[in-house]
Design a protein around this motif. Sequence first.
Motif, mmCIF file in Angstrom:
data_model
loop_
_atom_site.group_PDB
_atom_site.id
_atom_site.type_symbol
_atom_site.label_atom_id
_atom_site.label_comp_id
_atom_site.label_asym_id
_atom_site.label_seq_id
_atom_site.Cartn_x
_atom_site.Cartn_y
_atom_site.Cartn_z
ATOM 1 N N VAL A 128 -3.398 6.188 5.436
ATOM 2 C CA VAL A 128 -3.714 4.801 5.789
ATOM 3 C C VAL A 128 -3.028 4.484 7.111
ATOM 4 C CG1 VAL A 128 -3.445 2.361 5.196
ATOM 5 C CG2 VAL A 128 -4.032 4.021 3.426
ATOM 6 N N ILE A 135 -10.283 -0.724 15.242
ATOM 7 C CA ILE A 135 -10.617 -0.416 13.846
ATOM 8 C C ILE A 135 -9.805 -1.274 12.892
ATOM 9 C CG2 ILE A 135 -10.778 1.410 12.110
ATOM 10 C CD1 ILE A 135 -12.538 2.074 14.378
ATOM 11 N N GLY A 136 -8.533 -1.541 13.197
ATOM 12 C CA GLY A 136 -7.678 -2.304 12.277
ATOM 13 C C GLY A 136 -7.119 -1.390 11.196
ATOM 14 N N THR A 137 -7.161 -1.818 9.946
ATOM 15 C CA THR A 137 -6.666 -0.989 8.842
ATOM 16 C C THR A 137 -7.739 0.020 8.455
ATOM 17 O OG1 THR A 137 -5.327 -2.830 8.067
ATOM 18 C CG2 THR A 137 -5.755 -1.057 6.499
ATOM 19 N N VAL A 138 -7.320 1.231 8.145
ATOM 20 C CA VAL A 138 -8.309 2.283 7.868
ATOM 21 C C VAL A 138 -7.710 3.338 6.961
ATOM 22 C CG1 VAL A 138 -7.691 3.575 9.978
ATOM 23 C CG2 VAL A 138 -9.952 3.870 8.989
ATOM 24 N N ILE A 139 -8.525 3.824 6.007
ATOM 25 C CA ILE A 139 -8.156 5.001 5.227
ATOM 26 C C ILE A 139 -8.920 6.186 5.813
ATOM 27 C CG2 ILE A 139 -9.820 4.322 3.429
ATOM 28 C CD1 ILE A 139 -8.161 5.875 1.411
ATOM 29 N N VAL A 140 -8.170 7.198 6.219
ATOM 30 C CA VAL A 140 -8.741 8.378 6.863
ATOM 31 C C VAL A 140 -8.727 9.524 5.851
ATOM 32 C CG1 VAL A 140 -8.548 9.962 8.812
ATOM 33 C CG2 VAL A 140 -7.720 7.607 9.038
ATOM 34 N N LEU A 163 -7.867 8.585 16.323
ATOM 35 C CA LEU A 163 -7.422 7.265 15.892
ATOM 36 C C LEU A 163 -5.930 7.158 16.173
ATOM 37 C CD1 LEU A 163 -9.158 7.138 12.390
ATOM 38 C CD2 LEU A 163 -9.907 5.936 14.443
ATOM 39 N N GLU A 192 -2.631 1.298 10.022
ATOM 40 C CA GLU A 192 -2.836 -0.122 10.325
ATOM 41 C C GLU A 192 -2.880 -0.316 11.826
ATOM 42 O OE1 GLU A 192 0.458 -1.606 7.666
ATOM 43 O OE2 GLU A 192 -0.920 -3.330 7.600
ATOM 44 N N ILE A 204 0.869 -1.179 0.000
ATOM 45 C CA ILE A 204 0.000 0.000 0.000
ATOM 46 C C ILE A 204 0.900 1.221 0.000
ATOM 47 C CG2 ILE A 204 -1.727 1.292 1.331
ATOM 48 C CD1 ILE A 204 -2.830 -1.336 0.270
ATOM 49 N N SER A 205 1.098 1.850 -1.135
ATOM 50 C CA SER A 205 1.974 3.015 -1.106
ATOM 51 C C SER A 205 1.178 4.322 -1.136
ATOM 52 C CB SER A 205 2.985 2.968 -2.250
ATOM 53 O OG SER A 205 2.311 2.994 -3.476
ATOM 54 N N ARG A 206 -0.080 4.265 -1.515
ATOM 55 C CA ARG A 206 -0.930 5.456 -1.444
ATOM 56 C C ARG A 206 -2.303 5.062 -0.896
ATOM 57 N NH1 ARG A 206 -1.033 7.369 -7.358
ATOM 58 N NH2 ARG A 206 -1.409 5.139 -7.438
ATOM 59 N N PRO A 207 -3.008 6.010 -0.250
ATOM 60 C CA PRO A 207 -4.292 5.640 0.373
ATOM 61 C C PRO A 207 -5.285 4.985 -0.583
ATOM 62 C CG PRO A 207 -3.523 7.706 1.279
ATOM 63 C CD PRO A 207 -2.561 7.348 0.176
ATOM 64 N N LEU A 254 -5.334 1.231 -0.931
ATOM 65 C CA LEU A 254 -6.086 0.445 0.050
ATOM 66 C C LEU A 254 -7.529 0.278 -0.407
ATOM 67 C CD1 LEU A 254 -6.373 -1.026 2.758
ATOM 68 C CD2 LEU A 254 -6.811 1.176 3.832
ATOM 69 N N ARG A 268 0.835 4.031 7.364
ATOM 70 C CA ARG A 268 1.323 3.189 6.278
ATOM 71 C C ARG A 268 1.513 3.994 4.986
ATOM 72 N NH1 ARG A 268 4.350 -0.542 6.709
ATOM 73 N NH2 ARG A 268 3.116 -1.328 8.426
ATOM 74 N N ALA A 269 0.630 4.964 4.748
ATOM 75 C CA ALA A 269 0.671 5.708 3.480
ATOM 76 C C ALA A 269 -0.077 7.016 3.649
ATOM 77 C CB ALA A 269 0.023 4.881 2.363
ATOM 78 N N GLU A 320 -9.712 3.317 17.864
ATOM 79 C CA GLU A 320 -10.376 4.600 18.086
ATOM 80 C C GLU A 320 -10.290 4.913 19.579
ATOM 81 O OE1 GLU A 320 -14.219 5.031 16.189
ATOM 82 O OE2 GLU A 320 -14.772 6.614 17.615
ATOM 83 N N LEU A 354 -15.541 10.218 6.971
ATOM 84 C CA LEU A 354 -14.441 10.376 7.922
ATOM 85 C C LEU A 354 -13.375 9.305 7.673
ATOM 86 C CD1 LEU A 354 -16.353 11.159 11.244
ATOM 87 C CD2 LEU A 354 -14.984 12.752 9.905
ATOM 88 N N TYR A 355 -13.812 8.041 7.631
ATOM 89 C CA TYR A 355 -12.845 6.988 7.296
ATOM 90 C C TYR A 355 -13.546 5.768 6.727
ATOM 91 C CZ TYR A 355 -13.766 5.105 12.085
ATOM 92 O OH TYR A 355 -14.329 4.632 13.232
ATOM 93 N N VAL A 356 -12.752 4.920 6.081
ATOM 94 C CA VAL A 356 -13.226 3.672 5.478
ATOM 95 C C VAL A 356 -12.299 2.572 5.965
ATOM 96 C CG1 VAL A 356 -13.678 2.425 3.331
ATOM 97 C CG2 VAL A 356 -13.924 4.921 3.397
ATOM 98 N N SER A 357 -12.898 1.493 6.457
ATOM 99 C CA SER A 357 -12.082 0.417 7.020
ATOM 100 C C SER A 357 -12.537 -0.929 6.467
ATOM 101 C CB SER A 357 -12.216 0.440 8.546
ATOM 102 O OG SER A 357 -11.471 -0.592 9.118
ATOM 103 N N PRO A 358 -11.598 -1.778 6.005
ATOM 104 C CA PRO A 358 -12.012 -3.091 5.491
ATOM 105 C C PRO A 358 -12.492 -3.987 6.639
ATOM 106 C CG PRO A 358 -9.604 -2.884 5.433
ATOM 107 C CD PRO A 358 -10.150 -1.576 5.954
#
Lengths: 75, 75, 75, 75, 75, 75, 75
Positions: free
Chosen positions: G44, G60-65, G30, G46, A5-8, A11, G35-36, G50, A71-75
Amino acid sequence: MAEEISRPFDLLNSIVGKSAMVKLKGNMQLRGILRAFDQHMNLVLEDADELKDDQKVARIGTVIVRGDNILYVSP
Amino acid sequence: MAEEISRPFDLLNSIVGKSAMVKLKGNMQLRGILRAFDQHMNLVLEDADELKDDQKVARIGTVIVRGDNILYVSP
Amino acid sequence: MAEEISRPFDLLNSIVGKSAMVKLKGNMQLRGILRAFDQHMNLVLEDADELKDDQKVARIGTVIVRGDNILYVSP
Amino acid sequence: MAEEISRPFDLLNSIVGKSAMVKLKGNMQLRGILRAFDQHMNLVLEDADELKDDQKVARIGTVIVRGDNILYVSP
Amino acid sequence: MAEEISRPFDLLNSIVGKSAMVKLKGNMQLRGILRAFDQHMNLVLEDADELKDDQKVARIGTVIVRGDNILYVSP
Amino acid sequence: MAEEISRPFDLLNSIVGKSAMVKLKGNMQLRGILRAFDQHMNLVLEDADELKDDQKVARIGTVIVRGDNILYVSP
Amino acid sequence: MAEEISRPFDLLNSIVGKSAMVKLKGNMQLRGILRAFDQHMNLVLEDADELKDDQKVARIGTVIVRGDNILYVSP
C-alpha cells in the motif's frame, strides 16, 4: 487515511462500497464501485466503466475481475 | 444487484444460466450463456460467439474457457 | 447440450472421442479427436491439424497439448 | 494409436525412444528422440535439431527442455 | 549417451563440470561450465559467455541462472 | 572459484557483501552490492545503478529486487 | 544503511512510513509513502504519483499494488 491499514487487504476492505480504479495488464483500466474481493484479489465491481487514458471507452456494468492480471487498485 | 454478493465467486454463481461476456488476454472476447465454472475460474459457455471490438467475428458454440487467461467476466 | 454439465471438466469428459478445437496462446489453433485429458487440462488429440484463421496450415497427427497455454477448448 | 491412452502422460510414455517434435513458446521447434520426461513435462531429447517453419536451422544434440515453455509434443 | 538417463535431471547431473549451453526466454543464450543446479533448474555456470546467434557478445564469468526463464539446456 | 558451490544458492551466499550484476526481464540490468536474499531469490542491493547495454542510466541506491523477474545474477 | 538487513523483507519493513519508488512490469513507476506490505510483496502506497522516465504523469493517491508485477522497490 483515517483507518489503520496494517496489511494491503485492509485497504481493499476499507473501500468496499466505494469507487475504485483498477489498472490491469495490457493498459486496461476499470472504474466502478467495489462490491467484493477474495484472497486472490479477485474483485467485483458494479457500475463499472472501461477507461483508456482516463477517458471512458465502454460501459461494463457489473464485472468480476481476475486478481492475477491486476497491477494496482486505487480508491 | 438484488442478490447479496459477498465474494467474487458469488457473482459467477448468480449468472449461471445467463449471458456472460468474458474478456481474455490478447484482446479476445467471448459472449455466451454461462453453464458452469470451477474454483480456478474455468468456465463453460454455451451458444458462444467470439467478438472483436464488440462485433461478432466467429461462432464458437459450446466452449470451456481456461480461467488463467481471463481478465474479467461480466453478466 | 443433452448431458448435465455441472463443472467445466464435465464438458471435457463429454467430448472424449469426438472432435475438439483447441485455441492456444499466440494465435495457434489445433483441431483433432480428443483422446485424453488430465486435471491440468493437458490434452491428447489424435488426427490433429494446425489451423490459422480456421484454415489448415499443417498436419500434426497425435499430439499432447500442455494445458497452461490453452485459451479455450470447443467441441 | 494401438496403445490405450487414458491420460496425457501415457502418450509421452509411449513415445520414449522414438522421434518427437516439441513446439515451444516463441515459435521454436525441436525434433529429436525422446529419452526421458518427468511430471513437469521436462523432457530429454537426443539427436535434436532446432527447426523453423519445419526447416532445420541448428544442430542441438542432447537437450533438456523445460516443461513450462512447451506448447505441444507430437510423436 | 553412455549414461542411463531415466529422468531429465539425470541429464543435468551428468553434465556437472562440463560445458553447457543454456537458452533463455527473450532469445538470450549463455554458454559455460555447469557447476551446480537445484530442483527448480536454477543453475550455476562458470566461465560463461553470453551468445547471440551463436556468437559471443559478452563475457559474464560466474553466474546463477534462474530456472523459470530457461527454455532448454544442452551439453 | 575457491569456495565449494554445490547448490545455486551457495553462490548467492558467497557474494553477499560483494558487487553483483542482476539481469531482469525486459532488458533491465542493476549493479550493486548484494546485501541480502531469500529463497525466492528476492535480493537487496545497495549502491545500485541501473544499466543499459552496460552503461549506467540511473542511480537507484538501495533496492529490493523481486526474484520472479530475474534472469541471472553474476558476481 | 544503518539497520541490519538480513532478509529482503527487512528492507521493506525499514521503509514503512517513508517514500518508496516502485517499478512495475510494463515500464510503469509509482512513487509514494509505503504504508503496508504482505508476504506476497503486495504494497500500500499513499500520496502516490505515477511516473514515466522519472517525470510525474498522473496523481494516484492511495493505492494497493499487486506484488506479482513488481520489478523492484527502492526507498
